[in-house]
Every structure is written in structure tokens, then in C-alpha cells.
Design an enzyme around this catalytic site. Sequence first.
Site, short mmCIF file in Angstrom:
data_model
loop_
_atom_site.label_atom_id
_atom_site.label_comp_id
_atom_site.label_asym_id
_atom_site.label_seq_id
_atom_site.Cartn_x
_atom_site.Cartn_y
_atom_site.Cartn_z
N SER A 68 0.84 -1.21 0.00
CA SER A 68 0.00 0.00 0.00
C SER A 68 0.88 1.26 0.00
O SER A 68 0.55 2.25 -0.65
CB SER A 68 -0.98 0.02 1.18
OG SER A 68 -0.30 0.25 2.39
N HIS B 279 8.75 3.06 9.14
CA HIS B 279 8.63 2.10 10.23
C HIS B 279 7.39 2.43 11.05
O HIS B 279 7.15 3.60 11.37
CB HIS B 279 9.89 2.16 11.11
CG HIS B 279 9.88 1.14 12.19
ND1 HIS B 279 10.15 -0.20 11.96
CD2 HIS B 279 9.60 1.23 13.52
CE1 HIS B 279 10.04 -0.87 13.10
NE2 HIS B 279 9.71 -0.02 14.06
N GLU C 257 0.93 6.73 7.53
CA GLU C 257 2.14 6.44 6.75
C GLU C 257 2.01 6.97 5.33
O GLU C 257 2.97 7.49 4.75
CB GLU C 257 2.39 4.92 6.70
CG GLU C 257 2.81 4.31 8.02
CD GLU C 257 3.15 2.83 7.90
OE1 GLU C 257 3.60 2.38 6.84
OE2 GLU C 257 2.94 2.10 8.90
C1 GAR Z 1 3.85 -0.77 6.93
O1 GAR Z 1 3.10 -0.56 8.09
C2 GAR Z 1 5.31 -0.46 7.19
O2 GAR Z 1 5.52 0.61 8.07
C3 GAR Z 1 5.77 -1.75 7.81
O3 GAR Z 1 5.13 -2.76 7.06
C4 GAR Z 1 3.89 -2.25 6.56
C5 GAR Z 1 3.86 -2.47 5.07
O4 GAR Z 1 2.61 -2.16 4.54
N1 GAR Z 1 7.19 -1.85 7.77
C6 GAR Z 1 7.91 -2.50 8.67
O5 GAR Z 1 7.41 -3.07 9.62
C7 GAR Z 1 9.40 -2.49 8.43
N2 GAR Z 1 10.11 -2.82 9.60
P1 GAR Z 1 2.42 -2.03 2.97
O6 GAR Z 1 3.02 -3.29 2.35
O7 GAR Z 1 0.92 -1.99 2.79
O8 GAR Z 1 3.10 -0.80 2.51
#
Ligand code: GAR
Length: 192
Positions: A21, A114, A179
Site C-alpha cells: 500500500s 517504520h 504512513e
Molecule cells: C507498513 O506498516 C510499514 O511501516 C511496515 O510494514 C507495513 C507495510 O505495509 N514496515 C515494517 O514493519 C518495516 N520494519 P504495505 O506493504 O501496505 O506498505
Amino acid sequence: MVKLTGLKKIKTAVFISGTGSNLKNLIRFSKIKNSPISIDLIFSNTVKAKGLIFSNQFNIKKYISSFKDSKITEAKILSLLNKENINFICLAGFMKILSKSFIKKFSGKIINIHPSLLPKYKGLDTHIKAIQNKDKVAGCTVHFVSAKLDSGKIILQKEVKISEKDTPTSLAEKVLRQEHKLYPAAIKKIFS
Ligand code: GAR
């Protein structure tokens, strides 16, 4: 840090491991006229990453390679980045740890998002930890990637209130919405 020169956008790779996302959101952001970046490569360490669909959807090159032999994978990524003239890397839900030598080669040019208010809750399960500890606020951080996990210079952070009803899942959704605002804002901040 690379500065934006003229009207040329900085060629960027996004590394993912999951839903993507943030990747989708960054692609949308990159297409805005004033965005400092273009997204020219998607890398995933797994074919299972749902976010890989955005490669076809937005016609962006992709490269997939497990980190089973991380040296070989990183060497291949570096040669691709060189070939494509990519100068900036955004980690977006990328769940592998890059080697010190890789980070050194791209020093100051790799950023990560993060899901916590770093330095609190480095690593995994940030939302579970925040709720277990009865925190009142959670949040997200965009930071430069350094050799130490989740410890590089912070670019921007956003707080999110935790309500008594929140579960790790509901909190993750709330944080993820923030985010999607924070990552583009952090990129604008770096290149302004
Ligand atoms: C997000 O919340 C990001 O901050 C986290 O994984 C998710 C990915 O969501 N990242 C971590 O935990 C890295 N240590 P997405 O695939 O929908 O972008």
C-alpha cells in the site's frame, strides 16, 4: 544527499515484501508534477508480495529474488540499480535486512518507513507492543537507513492516538493511513 537538479526526477527503486500500500501511494505521489522522484524499479524478496501487481498496473520494472544467498541477491540488485541509473531507494514494508556493505554503497540514499515512533519499538510487532504497554500514542517514522536496524537519522514522524478500543489490527490500519501521508512528506522534505 542527491539534490533535485532542474526538472529531472530522481530515479527511485521501492523495495517491498508484502501488500504494497505504501508502494502504491508512492507511485501515485511520483506521478504528481512537483514530485521529486520517479519510480523505476520495484524489488521484492518474495513472489508472494501482493504489491507486485503494481508493477504491471503502472508499467514499472520489477525484480524478484529471495535473500537465500543475500550476497548474490544484493550484487544483482546493485547491478540493476546501476543499469537503470537509480539513485534513491525507498523501503516500504521490506522485511529483509540489507548488508552493511550494500547500505554503504547507497549511503544517505536509502530511506525506510517504520510503524512506530522510533527509537521506540524497533523491529517487529510494534502495534502489539504499544497496546500491551498501554501506550497512549503510537505512530510512524520515516528515517535514513543506517547499518544498525531502525536507527538511522529521523526525517519525519507522525503520532497516532491509541484508543481503549484499539486492537493491534485497528491500530495498524490507523497508523498505515498516516504512513501514506508521511512518506511523501518526508521525501519532499529531503529534496526541498
Ligand atoms: C507498513 O506498516 C510499514 O511501516 C511496515 O510494514 C507495513 C507495510 O505495509 N514496515 C515494517 O514493519 C518495516 N520494519 P504495505 O506493504 O501496505 O506498505
